[in-house]
Design a protein around this motif. Structure first.
Motif, PDB file in Angstrom:
ATOM      1  N   ARG A  19      18.032  -5.575  14.273  1.00 19.52           N
ATOM      2  CA  ARG A  19      16.553  -5.196  13.596  1.00 19.52           C
ATOM      3  C   ARG A  19      16.820  -5.262  11.896  1.00 19.52           C
ATOM      4  O   ARG A  19      17.680  -4.803  11.461  1.00 19.52           O
ATOM      5  N   LEU A  20      16.275  -6.376  11.611  1.00 18.90           N
ATOM      6  CA  LEU A  20      15.980  -6.323  10.012  1.00 18.90           C
ATOM      7  C   LEU A  20      14.823  -5.342   9.531  1.00 18.90           C
ATOM      8  O   LEU A  20      13.963  -5.315  10.062  1.00 18.90           O
ATOM      9  N   SER A  21      15.255  -5.072   8.480  1.00 19.99           N
ATOM     10  CA  SER A  21      14.500  -4.166   7.381  1.00 19.99           C
ATOM     11  C   SER A  21      14.033  -4.959   6.241  1.00 19.99           C
ATOM     12  O   SER A  21      14.928  -5.731   5.683  1.00 19.99           O
ATOM     13  N   CYS A  22      12.905  -4.688   5.809  1.00 11.36           N
ATOM     14  CA  CYS A  22      12.665  -5.070   4.247  1.00 11.36           C
ATOM     15  C   CYS A  22      11.824  -3.797   3.525  1.00 11.36           C
ATOM     16  O   CYS A  22      10.762  -3.438   4.062  1.00 11.36           O
ATOM     17  N   ALA A  23      12.414  -3.346   2.519  1.00 10.48           N
ATOM     18  CA  ALA A  23      12.117  -2.454   1.886  1.00 10.48           C
ATOM     19  C   ALA A  23      11.418  -2.845   0.574  1.00 10.48           C
ATOM     20  O   ALA A  23      11.918  -3.732  -0.082  1.00 10.48           O
ATOM     21  N   ALA A  24      10.028  -2.509   0.395  1.00  4.80           N
ATOM     22  CA  ALA A  24       9.272  -2.852  -0.718  1.00  4.80           C
ATOM     23  C   ALA A  24       9.119  -1.835  -1.881  1.00  4.80           C
ATOM     24  O   ALA A  24       8.995  -0.798  -1.451  1.00  4.80           O
ATOM     25  N   SER A  25       8.988  -2.345  -2.969  1.00  4.97           N
ATOM     26  CA  SER A  25       8.615  -1.365  -4.255  1.00  4.97           C
ATOM     27  C   SER A  25       7.718  -2.069  -5.168  1.00  4.97           C
ATOM     28  O   SER A  25       7.842  -3.554  -5.331  1.00  4.97           O
TER      29      SER A  25
END
Length: 123
Positions: A19-25
């Protein structure tokens, strides 16, 4: 500006899952569509999946349909890519990307990109 940071890549055997995650800000995450692309060595960056801002619409490439699932948690400013039944041909650097009003396969419409996370599938 929007900053994207991918995580969750690694080495897995064929048939396994990641499972890949992509955190945005940086901006209001819930206003933006999110996409996943991948680039194998020596090949062009290719579309994998995308999701609309409110998760009401998703799209997938034919090569991952039925095996990968894109989702998002707007409260956590994070997009996920669940990858099941991985095969050696899924080996690539996986990138997340975002844009405001488009959740399709054409990478030219995505304004912001992460730096990528390596996924390697061994046979």
């Amino acid at each position: 500006q929007v900053a994207l940071v991918e995580s969750g890549g690694g080495l897995v055997q064929a048939g396994g899952s990641l499972r890949l995650s992509c955190a945005a800000s940086g901006r209001t995450f819930s206003n933006y569509a999110m996409g996943w692309f991948r680039q194998a060595s020596g090949k062009e960056r290719a579309f994998v999946a995308a999701i609309s801002p409110n998760s009401g619409s998703t799209s997938y490439s034919d090569s991952v349909k039925g095996r990968f699932t894109i989702s998002r948690d707007n409260a956590k400013n994070t997009t996920y890519l669940q990858m099941n039944s991985l095969q050696p041909e899924d080996t690539a650097v996986y990138y997340c990307a975002t844009t405001k009003t488009y959740w399709g396969p054409d990478k030219q419409y995505y304004a912001y990109w992460g730096q990528g996370t390596q996924v390697t599938v061994s046979s």
